[in-house]
Design a protein around this motif. Structure first.
Motif, PDB file in Angstrom:
ATOM      1  N   GLN A  63     -19.017  43.992 -14.862  1.00  0.00           N
ATOM      2  CA  GLN A  63     -18.999  45.458 -14.911  1.00  0.00           C
ATOM      3  C   GLN A  63     -19.570  45.962 -16.229  1.00  0.00           C
ATOM      4  N   ALA A 120     -16.179  49.992 -19.890  1.00  0.00           N
ATOM      5  CA  ALA A 120     -15.887  48.977 -18.871  1.00  0.00           C
ATOM      6  C   ALA A 120     -14.677  48.147 -19.284  1.00  0.00           C
ATOM      7  N   PHE A 165     -21.350  54.043 -17.816  1.00  0.00           N
ATOM      8  CA  PHE A 165     -20.245  53.244 -17.281  1.00  0.00           C
ATOM      9  C   PHE A 165     -19.922  53.662 -15.853  1.00  0.00           C
ATOM     10  N   HIS A 169     -20.132  51.272 -12.784  1.00  0.00           N
ATOM     11  CA  HIS A 169     -18.911  51.000 -12.007  1.00  0.00           C
ATOM     12  C   HIS A 169     -19.142  51.299 -10.524  1.00  0.00           C
TER      13      HIS A 169
END
Length: 176
Positions: A63, A120, A165, A169
Motif C-alpha cells: 500500500q 499508508a 495515499f 489505497h
C-alpha cells in the motif's frame, strides 16, 4: 490571487530564512532534513517488520508503494506544469542552505512523497504511523527555513500526499 500567494510566501520565506539557530543546531537540522530524502524509511521498514511480522508487513509495504507511485505521478505532472522557481532563485535575499533535488519548487516532493508513504503506515498501524506523519511536516517546514521551498509548496505537498495515499489505497482495494 496567485500574486497574493506569492507575496505571502515571499514574506514568510524572508522572515524564516533570516532567523537562524546556532550553527551547531543548524548543522543538526541540515542532517535531520536530509533524512527526508528517503533514508529513514529503510530503518522504519525494518522496525515495522520486526513489530508486525512478515504477513502483516507485506500489505503495508504494497500500500505504501502504491501511494508512493501515485505521488510520483502527480508530483511530476504538477511540478512540470507549474515550474515555480525556488525561493533562492526568485529572491536574492534568500539563500539555499540545503541542496535542492531539482530545479522547481511546487509542490514539495519531500513533503508529498513522504506523507503518501506515512499515510499508508498510519492507516495500517496508527500507533506507530503517527510518528511518520510528523516527519514530512517538520522536513517540509525546515525546507522553507533553509530557503529551498515556499510555505505553500509544503501545504500543497501535504494535501497532495494525502490525495496520493487515498488514490493508492483505492487502487489497492480494487486490485486486492
Amino acid at each position: 490571487m496567485f500574486k497574493k500567494i506569492a507575496e505571502f510566501d515571499n514574506r514568510v520565506s524572508v522572515y524564516w530564512t533570516n532567523r537562524h539557530f546556532s550553527e551547531k543546531t543548524n548543522k543538526w537540522l541540515r542532517f535531520y532534513v536530509r533524512l527526508g530524502d528517503g533514508y529513514i524509511w529503510a530503518l522504519f521498514a525494518l522496525f515495522l517488520f520486526w513489530i508486525v511480522g512478515w504477513d502483516n508487513f507485506l500489505p503495508i509495504l504494497w500500500q505504501a508503494l502504491m501511494a508512493l507511485a501515485m505521488s510520483l505521478i502527480i508530483y511530476e505532472v504538477v511540478k512540470l506544469s507549474t515550474k515555480r522557481p525556488r525561493p533562492f532563485a526568485a529572491n536574492p535575499v534568500i539563500k539555499a542552505e540545503v541542496p535542492p533535488l531539482d530545479k522547481y519548487s511546487f509542490p514539495s516532493g519531500h513533503t508529498m512523497n513522504n506523507l503518501a508513504v506515512a499515510s499508508a503506515v498510519f492507516f495500517a498501524v496508527p500507533q506507530y504511523g503517527w510518528i511518520m506523519m510528523l516527519l514530512p511536516l517538520t522536513w517540509g517546514l525546515l525546507r522553507v527555513y533553509f530557503g529551498v521551498h515556499w510555505l505553500t509548496d509544503i501545504i500543497c505537498g501535504f494535501l497532495l500526499g494525502v490525495v496520493s495515499f487515498v488514490l493508492g489505497h483505492l487502487l489497492w482495494i480494487a486490485i486486492f
